[in-house]
Design an enzyme around this catalytic site. Sequence first.
Site, PDB file in Angstrom:
ATOM      1  N   HIS A 175      -3.954  14.488  -1.987  1.00 15.98           N
ATOM      2  CA  HIS A 175      -4.246  15.523  -2.984  1.00 15.98           C
ATOM      3  C   HIS A 175      -3.853  16.911  -2.483  1.00 15.98           C
ATOM      4  O   HIS A 175      -3.781  17.846  -3.270  1.00 15.98           O
ATOM      5  CB  HIS A 175      -5.741  15.506  -3.337  1.00 15.98           C
ATOM      6  CG  HIS A 175      -6.147  14.307  -4.144  1.00 15.98           C
ATOM      7  ND1 HIS A 175      -7.384  14.188  -4.730  1.00 15.98           N
ATOM      8  CD2 HIS A 175      -5.468  13.172  -4.461  1.00 15.98           C
ATOM      9  CE1 HIS A 175      -7.453  13.033  -5.377  1.00 15.98           C
ATOM     10  NE2 HIS A 175      -6.310  12.390  -5.218  1.00 15.98           N
ATOM     11  N   HIS A 209      -7.755  -0.647  -4.841  1.00  9.61           N
ATOM     12  CA  HIS A 209      -7.553  -0.256  -3.442  1.00  9.61           C
ATOM     13  C   HIS A 209      -8.500   0.884  -3.041  1.00  9.61           C
ATOM     14  O   HIS A 209      -9.043   0.881  -1.946  1.00  9.61           O
ATOM     15  CB  HIS A 209      -6.089   0.153  -3.216  1.00  9.61           C
ATOM     16  CG  HIS A 209      -5.171  -1.023  -3.091  1.00  9.61           C
ATOM     17  ND1 HIS A 209      -4.305  -1.187  -2.029  1.00  9.61           N
ATOM     18  CD2 HIS A 209      -5.001  -2.102  -3.890  1.00  9.61           C
ATOM     19  CE1 HIS A 209      -3.623  -2.325  -2.190  1.00  9.61           C
ATOM     20  NE2 HIS A 209      -4.028  -2.884  -3.327  1.00  9.61           N
ATOM     21  N   HIS A 227      -5.716   8.953  -0.658  1.00 10.99           N
ATOM     22  CA  HIS A 227      -6.093   7.574  -0.978  1.00 10.99           C
ATOM     23  C   HIS A 227      -4.856   6.740  -1.236  1.00 10.99           C
ATOM     24  O   HIS A 227      -3.768   7.257  -1.484  1.00 10.99           O
ATOM     25  CB  HIS A 227      -7.039   7.530  -2.188  1.00 10.99           C
ATOM     26  CG  HIS A 227      -6.448   8.050  -3.468  1.00 10.99           C
ATOM     27  ND1 HIS A 227      -5.756   7.253  -4.351  1.00 10.99           N
ATOM     28  CD2 HIS A 227      -6.460   9.300  -4.015  1.00 10.99           C
ATOM     29  CE1 HIS A 227      -5.376   7.983  -5.387  1.00 10.99           C
ATOM     30  NE2 HIS A 227      -5.774   9.235  -5.209  1.00 10.99           N
ATOM     31  N   CYS A 228      -5.041   5.445  -1.182  1.00 10.87           N
ATOM     32  CA  CYS A 228      -3.971   4.512  -1.511  1.00 10.87           C
ATOM     33  C   CYS A 228      -3.839   4.463  -3.033  1.00 10.87           C
ATOM     34  O   CYS A 228      -4.828   4.597  -3.753  1.00 10.87           O
ATOM     35  CB  CYS A 228      -4.302   3.128  -0.959  1.00 10.87           C
ATOM     36  SG  CYS A 228      -2.960   1.946  -1.152  1.00 10.87           S
ATOM     37  N   ASP A 233      -1.497   8.731  -1.330  1.00 10.58           N
ATOM     38  CA  ASP A 233      -1.407   9.901  -2.216  1.00 10.58           C
ATOM     39  C   ASP A 233      -2.309  10.975  -1.596  1.00 10.58           C
ATOM     40  O   ASP A 233      -3.522  10.787  -1.507  1.00 10.58           O
ATOM     41  CB  ASP A 233      -1.893   9.481  -3.619  1.00 10.58           C
ATOM     42  CG  ASP A 233      -2.195  10.667  -4.543  1.00 10.58           C
ATOM     43  OD1 ASP A 233      -2.091  11.830  -4.122  1.00 10.58           O
ATOM     44  OD2 ASP A 233      -2.567  10.402  -5.703  1.00 10.58           O
ATOM     45  N   GLU A 293     -29.095  24.223  -2.885  1.00 13.07           N
ATOM     46  CA  GLU A 293     -30.021  23.113  -2.644  1.00 13.07           C
ATOM     47  C   GLU A 293     -29.300  21.762  -2.768  1.00 13.07           C
ATOM     48  O   GLU A 293     -29.523  20.862  -1.981  1.00 13.07           O
ATOM     49  CB  GLU A 293     -31.217  23.167  -3.601  1.00 13.07           C
ATOM     50  CG  GLU A 293     -30.850  23.081  -5.067  1.00 13.07           C
ATOM     51  CD  GLU A 293     -32.072  23.032  -5.981  1.00 13.07           C
ATOM     52  OE1 GLU A 293     -32.124  23.832  -6.913  1.00 13.07           O
ATOM     53  OE2 GLU A 293     -32.973  22.201  -5.755  1.00 13.07           O
ATOM     54  N   THR A 294     -28.433  21.653  -3.777  1.00  9.25           N
ATOM     55  CA  THR A 294     -27.656  20.440  -4.020  1.00  9.25           C
ATOM     56  C   THR A 294     -26.320  20.908  -4.568  1.00  9.25           C
ATOM     57  O   THR A 294     -26.276  21.888  -5.306  1.00  9.25           O
ATOM     58  CB  THR A 294     -28.360  19.550  -5.074  1.00  9.25           C
ATOM     59  OG1 THR A 294     -29.664  19.220  -4.595  1.00  9.25           O
ATOM     60  CG2 THR A 294     -27.596  18.267  -5.342  1.00  9.25           C
ATOM     61  N   MET A 334      -9.979   2.364   0.634  1.00  5.33           N
ATOM     62  CA  MET A 334      -8.751   2.972   1.129  1.00  5.33           C
ATOM     63  C   MET A 334      -8.631   4.442   0.743  1.00  5.33           C
ATOM     64  O   MET A 334      -7.854   4.830  -0.138  1.00  5.33           O
ATOM     65  CB  MET A 334      -7.561   2.178   0.593  1.00  5.33           C
ATOM     66  CG  MET A 334      -6.606   1.857   1.705  1.00  5.33           C
ATOM     67  SD  MET A 334      -5.330   0.786   1.230  1.00  5.33           S
ATOM     68  CE  MET A 334      -4.147   1.242   2.487  1.00  5.33           C
ATOM     69  N   HIS A 385       0.847  -1.201   0.000  1.00  6.09           N
ATOM     70  CA  HIS A 385       0.000   0.000   0.000  1.00  6.09           C
ATOM     71  C   HIS A 385       0.878   1.245   0.000  1.00  6.09           C
ATOM     72  O   HIS A 385       2.095   1.170   0.210  1.00  6.09           O
ATOM     73  CB  HIS A 385      -0.905   0.033   1.247  1.00  6.09           C
ATOM     74  CG  HIS A 385      -1.796  -1.157   1.400  1.00  6.09           C
ATOM     75  ND1 HIS A 385      -2.988  -1.296   0.735  1.00  6.09           N
ATOM     76  CD2 HIS A 385      -1.671  -2.273   2.169  1.00  6.09           C
ATOM     77  CE1 HIS A 385      -3.566  -2.436   1.071  1.00  6.09           C
ATOM     78  NE2 HIS A 385      -2.779  -3.055   1.949  1.00  6.09           N
ATOM     79  N   HIS A 428     -27.244  16.556  -0.819  1.00  2.59           N
ATOM     80  CA  HIS A 428     -28.455  17.360  -0.633  1.00  2.59           C
ATOM     81  C   HIS A 428     -28.978  17.067   0.767  1.00  2.59           C
ATOM     82  O   HIS A 428     -29.074  15.911   1.167  1.00  2.59           O
ATOM     83  CB  HIS A 428     -29.495  16.961  -1.688  1.00  2.59           C
ATOM     84  CG  HIS A 428     -30.832  17.588  -1.475  1.00  2.59           C
ATOM     85  ND1 HIS A 428     -31.159  18.826  -1.999  1.00  2.59           N
ATOM     86  CD2 HIS A 428     -31.926  17.160  -0.801  1.00  2.59           C
ATOM     87  CE1 HIS A 428     -32.402  19.133  -1.653  1.00  2.59           C
ATOM     88  NE2 HIS A 428     -32.892  18.137  -0.925  1.00  2.59           N
ATOM     89  N   HIS A 448     -28.114  13.059  -4.071  1.00 10.29           N
ATOM     90  CA  HIS A 448     -29.404  13.289  -4.736  1.00 10.29           C
ATOM     91  C   HIS A 448     -29.453  12.717  -6.154  1.00 10.29           C
ATOM     92  O   HIS A 448     -30.202  13.183  -7.010  1.00 10.29           O
ATOM     93  CB  HIS A 448     -29.794  14.774  -4.721  1.00 10.29           C
ATOM     94  CG  HIS A 448     -31.279  15.002  -4.718  1.00 10.29           C
ATOM     95  ND1 HIS A 448     -32.083  14.735  -5.815  1.00 10.29           N
ATOM     96  CD2 HIS A 448     -32.120  15.450  -3.759  1.00 10.29           C
ATOM     97  CE1 HIS A 448     -33.336  15.029  -5.513  1.00 10.29           C
ATOM     98  NE2 HIS A 448     -33.389  15.456  -4.283  1.00 10.29           N
TER      99      HIS A 448
HETATM  100 CU   LIG Z   1      -3.750   0.078  -0.539  1.00  9.07          CU
END
Ligand SMILES: [Cu+2]
Length: 380
Positions: free
Chosen positions: A140, A185, A175-176, A138, A319-320, A190, A135, A295, A346
């Site tokens: 962002h 993954h 995330h992985c 990352d 609203e959304t 993950m 594993h 929503h 929604h």
């Molecule tokens: Cu992983």
Amino acid sequence: MTETFHITRRNILAGAAFAGALAPVIMPSAASAAEEKKAAAKPLTSAEIAALPRVKVDLVKPPFVHAHTQKAEGGPKIVEFTLTIKEQKMILDDKGTEVHAMTFNGSVPGPLMVVHQDDYVELTLINPDTNELQHNIDFHSATGALGGGGLTIVNPGEKAILRFKATKAGVFVYHCAPPGMVPWHVTSGMNGAIMVLPREGLTDGHGKELVYDKVYYVGEQDFYIPRDENGNFKKYESAGDAMADTLEVMRKLTPSHIVFNGAVGALTGEHALQAAVGEKVLIVHSQANRDTRPHLIGGHGDYVWATGKFRNPPDLDQETWFIPGGTAGAAFYTFEQPGIYAYVNHNLIEAFELGAAAHFKVTGEWNNNLMQAVLAPSSI
Ligand SMILES: [Cu+2]
């Protein structure tokens, strides 16, 4: 402690608005805040980084979020987090459907981390030897080396420590992303999110402070569980055993489950998110793989950063709101009526048929001015 600090700051600022005589006192403090911000953004040498204060944070399981201050206190810090990777079987619904999940700290999503802009995140990533797979992580919110993915590839029995500077304010997915296995993954659970708060806290982009009373973290997850020839969900001995069939389902882009916080009903009924009339609630919502559109049924997003980045002024009275896959968003709402609110994706098929729904249970006094039954349902 945190609240006391904010209330005090708010009172000071509110008082200042009516006290012109205080202007000379306030101005230098505003100037020093700007200087502090400039200093925080300056690149540091290794020695300077090594000399920064350190804070160790114990992460908590979503939808809850570890204690934090909304405004930064003092200059940049190194904030230490630990994530332990856990490969574990999880139950997705009340029919007992199983997934061999891959998790950060044993939950889907992984915990929300909170720092301030220009702080340094120092993550210890542990892959215990009880796991079977390689594993990594990352972020962002990070810059360089595949968001840290290139520096954190850990086999079972290994650990790595990654430090990065949180240069951009907002909520961001992590995330992985191991070589050759990224979507498997991510869709096995993950992923999680980090919130990088502006050092001065959240604002509406026009000088109004947005101080939340509560923050909840909702992680939306699409799962792709293979079925047998009779249409029943299959069970496997391990993630490795499930891999080939799971990839086949994934390639059709049709999830079997779309859930909030790891399972159908994880945030409904007795697990509903709690709030009270008048409370200001920040909802952080991430989807690491697929688009979503939160929503709040019976409420609104008063201030919404749909793509989660706090240097942009929030959209008002939504609203959304649309969160693209691979993004975390944030919505700030002050509850005005008591009752049970459904908080849903929604695409209502995804919410009602596949599981992407939560509840808010809100206490307080009903406001007839906002809504009243003029005639209860009765025969014509
Ligand atoms: Cu992983």
